[in-house]
Design an enzyme around this catalytic site. Structure first.
Site, PDB file in Angstrom:
ATOM      1  N   ASN A 198       0.824  -1.226   0.000  1.00  0.00           N
ATOM      2  CA  ASN A 198       0.000   0.000   0.000  1.00  0.00           C
ATOM      3  C   ASN A 198       0.854   1.269   0.000  1.00  0.00           C
ATOM      4  O   ASN A 198       0.412   2.328   0.443  1.00  0.00           O
ATOM      5  CB  ASN A 198      -0.912   0.021   1.230  1.00  0.00           C
ATOM      6  CG  ASN A 198      -1.919  -1.110   1.203  1.00  0.00           C
ATOM      7  OD1 ASN A 198      -2.520  -1.392   0.177  1.00  0.00           O
ATOM      8  ND2 ASN A 198      -2.093  -1.777   2.337  1.00  0.00           N
ATOM      9  N   HIS A 256     -14.354  -1.947   6.281  1.00  0.00           N
ATOM     10  CA  HIS A 256     -13.230  -2.735   6.807  1.00  0.00           C
ATOM     11  C   HIS A 256     -13.593  -3.506   8.083  1.00  0.00           C
ATOM     12  O   HIS A 256     -14.455  -3.087   8.857  1.00  0.00           O
ATOM     13  CB  HIS A 256     -12.079  -1.769   7.105  1.00  0.00           C
ATOM     14  CG  HIS A 256     -10.789  -2.429   7.415  1.00  0.00           C
ATOM     15  ND1 HIS A 256     -10.309  -2.541   8.691  1.00  0.00           N
ATOM     16  CD2 HIS A 256      -9.886  -3.029   6.615  1.00  0.00           C
ATOM     17  CE1 HIS A 256      -9.135  -3.164   8.665  1.00  0.00           C
ATOM     18  NE2 HIS A 256      -8.861  -3.465   7.410  1.00  0.00           N
ATOM     19  N   GLU A 267     -16.348   4.147   3.903  1.00  0.00           N
ATOM     20  CA  GLU A 267     -14.941   4.374   3.552  1.00  0.00           C
ATOM     21  C   GLU A 267     -14.860   5.336   2.374  1.00  0.00           C
ATOM     22  O   GLU A 267     -15.744   5.327   1.507  1.00  0.00           O
ATOM     23  CB  GLU A 267     -14.276   3.049   3.140  1.00  0.00           C
ATOM     24  CG  GLU A 267     -14.030   2.142   4.302  1.00  0.00           C
ATOM     25  CD  GLU A 267     -13.358   0.820   3.924  1.00  0.00           C
ATOM     26  OE1 GLU A 267     -12.680   0.742   2.878  1.00  0.00           O
ATOM     27  OE2 GLU A 267     -13.535  -0.135   4.692  1.00  0.00           O
ATOM     28  N   SER A 327     -11.054  -0.571   0.319  1.00  0.00           N
ATOM     29  CA  SER A 327      -9.713  -1.156   0.319  1.00  0.00           C
ATOM     30  C   SER A 327      -9.547  -2.306  -0.658  1.00  0.00           C
ATOM     31  O   SER A 327      -8.454  -2.529  -1.160  1.00  0.00           O
ATOM     32  CB  SER A 327      -9.361  -1.624   1.728  1.00  0.00           C
ATOM     33  OG  SER A 327     -10.332  -2.521   2.205  1.00  0.00           O
ATOM     34  N   ASP A 382     -13.893   6.652   6.981  1.00  0.00           N
ATOM     35  CA  ASP A 382     -12.575   6.012   7.029  1.00  0.00           C
ATOM     36  C   ASP A 382     -11.892   6.289   5.691  1.00  0.00           C
ATOM     37  O   ASP A 382     -12.323   5.776   4.660  1.00  0.00           O
ATOM     38  CB  ASP A 382     -12.785   4.505   7.260  1.00  0.00           C
ATOM     39  CG  ASP A 382     -11.510   3.682   7.056  1.00  0.00           C
ATOM     40  OD1 ASP A 382     -10.531   4.202   6.492  1.00  0.00           O
ATOM     41  OD2 ASP A 382     -11.522   2.495   7.453  1.00  0.00           O
ATOM     42  N   HIS A 426      -7.399   4.736   2.611  1.00  0.00           N
ATOM     43  CA  HIS A 426      -6.810   4.585   1.264  1.00  0.00           C
ATOM     44  C   HIS A 426      -6.951   5.847   0.428  1.00  0.00           C
ATOM     45  O   HIS A 426      -6.609   5.846  -0.757  1.00  0.00           O
ATOM     46  CB  HIS A 426      -7.446   3.392   0.541  1.00  0.00           C
ATOM     47  CG  HIS A 426      -7.132   2.100   1.212  1.00  0.00           C
ATOM     48  ND1 HIS A 426      -6.007   1.360   0.948  1.00  0.00           N
ATOM     49  CD2 HIS A 426      -7.791   1.434   2.201  1.00  0.00           C
ATOM     50  CE1 HIS A 426      -5.985   0.300   1.713  1.00  0.00           C
ATOM     51  NE2 HIS A 426      -7.061   0.308   2.490  1.00  0.00           N
ATOM     52  N   LYS A 460      -0.251   3.493   5.163  1.00  0.00           N
ATOM     53  CA  LYS A 460      -0.384   3.252   3.716  1.00  0.00           C
ATOM     54  C   LYS A 460       0.421   4.325   2.959  1.00  0.00           C
ATOM     55  O   LYS A 460       1.635   4.265   2.964  1.00  0.00           O
ATOM     56  CB  LYS A 460      -1.850   3.171   3.362  1.00  0.00           C
ATOM     57  CG  LYS A 460      -2.513   2.066   4.224  1.00  0.00           C
ATOM     58  CD  LYS A 460      -3.877   1.712   3.820  1.00  0.00           C
ATOM     59  CE  LYS A 460      -4.567   0.862   4.879  1.00  0.00           C
ATOM     60  NZ  LYS A 460      -4.010  -0.479   5.076  1.00  0.00           N
TER      61      LYS A 460
HETATM   62  C1  LIG Z   1     -10.081   0.724   5.049  1.00  0.00           C
HETATM   63  C2  LIG Z   1      -9.169   0.401   6.180  1.00  0.00           C
HETATM   64  N1  LIG Z   1      -9.486   0.860   7.406  1.00  0.00           N
HETATM   65  C3  LIG Z   1      -8.712   0.592   8.463  1.00  0.00           C
HETATM   66  C4  LIG Z   1      -7.561  -0.160   8.342  1.00  0.00           C
HETATM   67  C5  LIG Z   1      -6.750  -0.472   9.561  1.00  0.00           C
HETATM   68  O1  LIG Z   1      -5.635   0.358   9.595  1.00  0.00           O
HETATM   69  P1  LIG Z   1      -4.261  -0.115  10.275  1.00  0.00           P
HETATM   70  O2  LIG Z   1      -3.612  -1.050   9.298  1.00  0.00           O
HETATM   71  O3  LIG Z   1      -3.515   1.149  10.466  1.00  0.00           O
HETATM   72  O4  LIG Z   1      -4.612  -0.780  11.541  1.00  0.00           O
HETATM   73  C6  LIG Z   1      -7.184  -0.623   7.078  1.00  0.00           C
HETATM   74  C7  LIG Z   1      -5.925  -1.378   6.917  1.00  0.00           C
HETATM   75  O5  LIG Z   1      -5.820  -2.494   6.687  1.00  0.00           O
HETATM   76  C8  LIG Z   1      -8.023  -0.374   5.984  1.00  0.00           C
HETATM   77  O6  LIG Z   1      -7.738  -0.863   4.782  1.00  0.00           O
END
Ligand SMILES: Cc1ncc(COP(=O)(O)O)c(C=O)c1O
Length: 388
Positions: free
Chosen positions: A46, A132, A174, A178, A202, A205, A237
């Site tokens: 990422n 997520h 989001e 992702s 969120d 990405h 990321k």
């Molecule tokens: C959309 C999304 N939210 C949250 C997370 C979690 O973030 P972190 O990897 O910093 O714990 C991720 C990562 O995998 C993600 O892709």
């Protein structure tokens, strides 16, 4: 649980092809990684902007470790909020145009804190079905009332909002999904909500990658930070670090600070990392060429892949999924690619509803690497699949 039960369960996972195992990898500059003595092209990371190998960021981290140390030594409300944390918080507020932020040890924790604090027991949470695991897990704890709407289906969301009538509603989604790479039209989503219906976003990405100076997907959509009750994003990321944060008004952030067990009872981020992230954000804001190069790579991949007969989705971001007809196709394809020198992990249910190769493009890739990827994808495609 008895050890024999664990062993039985593990054996079953192996038999079902669902056993998960880390691979020992060494990320290398230039979109590459080392595995088993081999150098492969990495299309699964990422590191969207190529910052993970930026020499000045590495130097900033090393200098910070020397100057402020690696250890926060405590949770933020005890000894873990230091000058580096305050500076990173200030830089985030300035960049994103928010009053306050809270730093978390992961994006996962930040998402959990956001939903746990900002959805009251008598409220209804409406959540995109593809959100997520960090958000889905909060639902499983059984304390929130929630409904999931089909992925990006605003018509379905509108119906749920109408059904909720005067029940208080919170919506969470989001900015860039992702596993699919599609961008949420957050402006259109906000137009469905009344001012009393908060949106939690969120943008793990989207941050660094979209919008002016990489502020995120919401900014690219013409939304201001004030229109979101809370923004979550992370450093792991595009910003090439680790940890996450929540951003919003002073009162919202203060409320989460008082409420969040993830914040109160967890060791704060390493001060060295915070200082390095200050530098990463500086690079991200200043070096627009990284976003431009990433966009060129996305365009090159999409046009070449279509010409080569690969079936793409509509994603215009660095996340380009190649949906596969079944799990076996995804696994065989990924394995054949590895033999051809390309690291591209197969993602399967239950992580996603349909198996896929999740291609992640980066500013670190060269045009020649993208062209190699396309020809390898065509050559390595399992023989009995004329489509993905
Ligand atoms: C959309 C999304 N939210 C949250 C997370 C979690 O973030 P972190 O990897 O910093 O714990 C991720 C990562 O995998 C993600 O892709």
């Amino acid at each position: 649980m008895h050890l024999s039960q664990m062993q039985q369960w593990l054996a079953q996972r192996r038999d079902q092809g669902l056993y998960r195992q880390e691979q020992l990898l060494q990320p290398l500059p230039g979109g590459l990684l080392g595995f088993n003595g081999q150098t492969l092209l990495n299309f699964s990371g990422n590191d969207y902007l190529g910052l993970a190998s930026a020499p000045t960021l590495r130097q900033a981290f090393a200098d910070a470790a020397h100057n402020v140390g690696s250890a926060a030594t405590g949770s933020p409300l005890v000894t873990g909020f230091q000058r580096a944390h305050a500076e990173l918080s200030r830089v985030l507020c300035d960049w994103l145009g928010v009053e306050a932020v809270l730093l978390f040890s992961s994006g996962f924790a930040a998402n959990q804190a956001m939903l746990s604090a900002l959805v009251a027991p008598d409220e209804l949470l409406l959540l995109d079905k593809y959100c997520h695991a960090s958000m889905q897990d909060v639902l499983m704890q059984g304390q929130l009332r929630f409904k999931r709407y089909p992925h990006q289906d605003f018509q379905a969301l509108r119906q749920l909002l109408a059904k909720a009538q005067d029940k208080a509603v919170v919506v969470a989604t989001e900015g860039v999904f992702s596993m699919d790479g599609d961008i949420t039209d957050s402006r259109a989503l906000l137009s469905l909500l009344s001012p009393e219906q908060p949106l939690l976003l969120d943008d793990a990405h989207g941050i660094g990658v979209l919008g002016e100076e990489g502020r995120g997907s919401w900014q690219q959509q013409g939304v201001t930070a004030q229109q979101l009750q809370c923004l979550m994003a992370n450093f792991g990321k595009a910003l090439a670090g680790q940890g996450g944060f929540l951003a919003g008004s002073r009162d919202v952030i203060d409320y989460i600070r008082q409420q969040s067990r993830h914040y109160i009872y967890s060791t704060a981020l390493s001060p060295a990392l915070c200082q390095a992230m200050v530098h990463s954000i500086e690079l991200c804001r200043r070096e627009q060429w990284r976003r431009d190069k990433m966009a060129e790579n996305i365009a090159l991949f999409r046009s070449g892949a279509v010409t080569a007969g690969l079936q793409l989705t509509d994603s215009v971001t660095a996340i380009q999924p190649l949906l596969c007809r079944d799990n076996a196709t995804a696994i065989l394809w990924s394995q054949a690619l590895k033999k051809a020198g390309i690291w591209l992990t197969a993602i399967r249910p239950p992580t996603v509803p349909q198996a896929r190769l999740r291609i992640c493009l980066s500013a670190a890739h060269s045009p020649a690497q993208i062209t190699n990827l396309i020809s390898a994808l065509v050559k390595a495609r399992p023989v009995d699949s004329d489509s993905n």
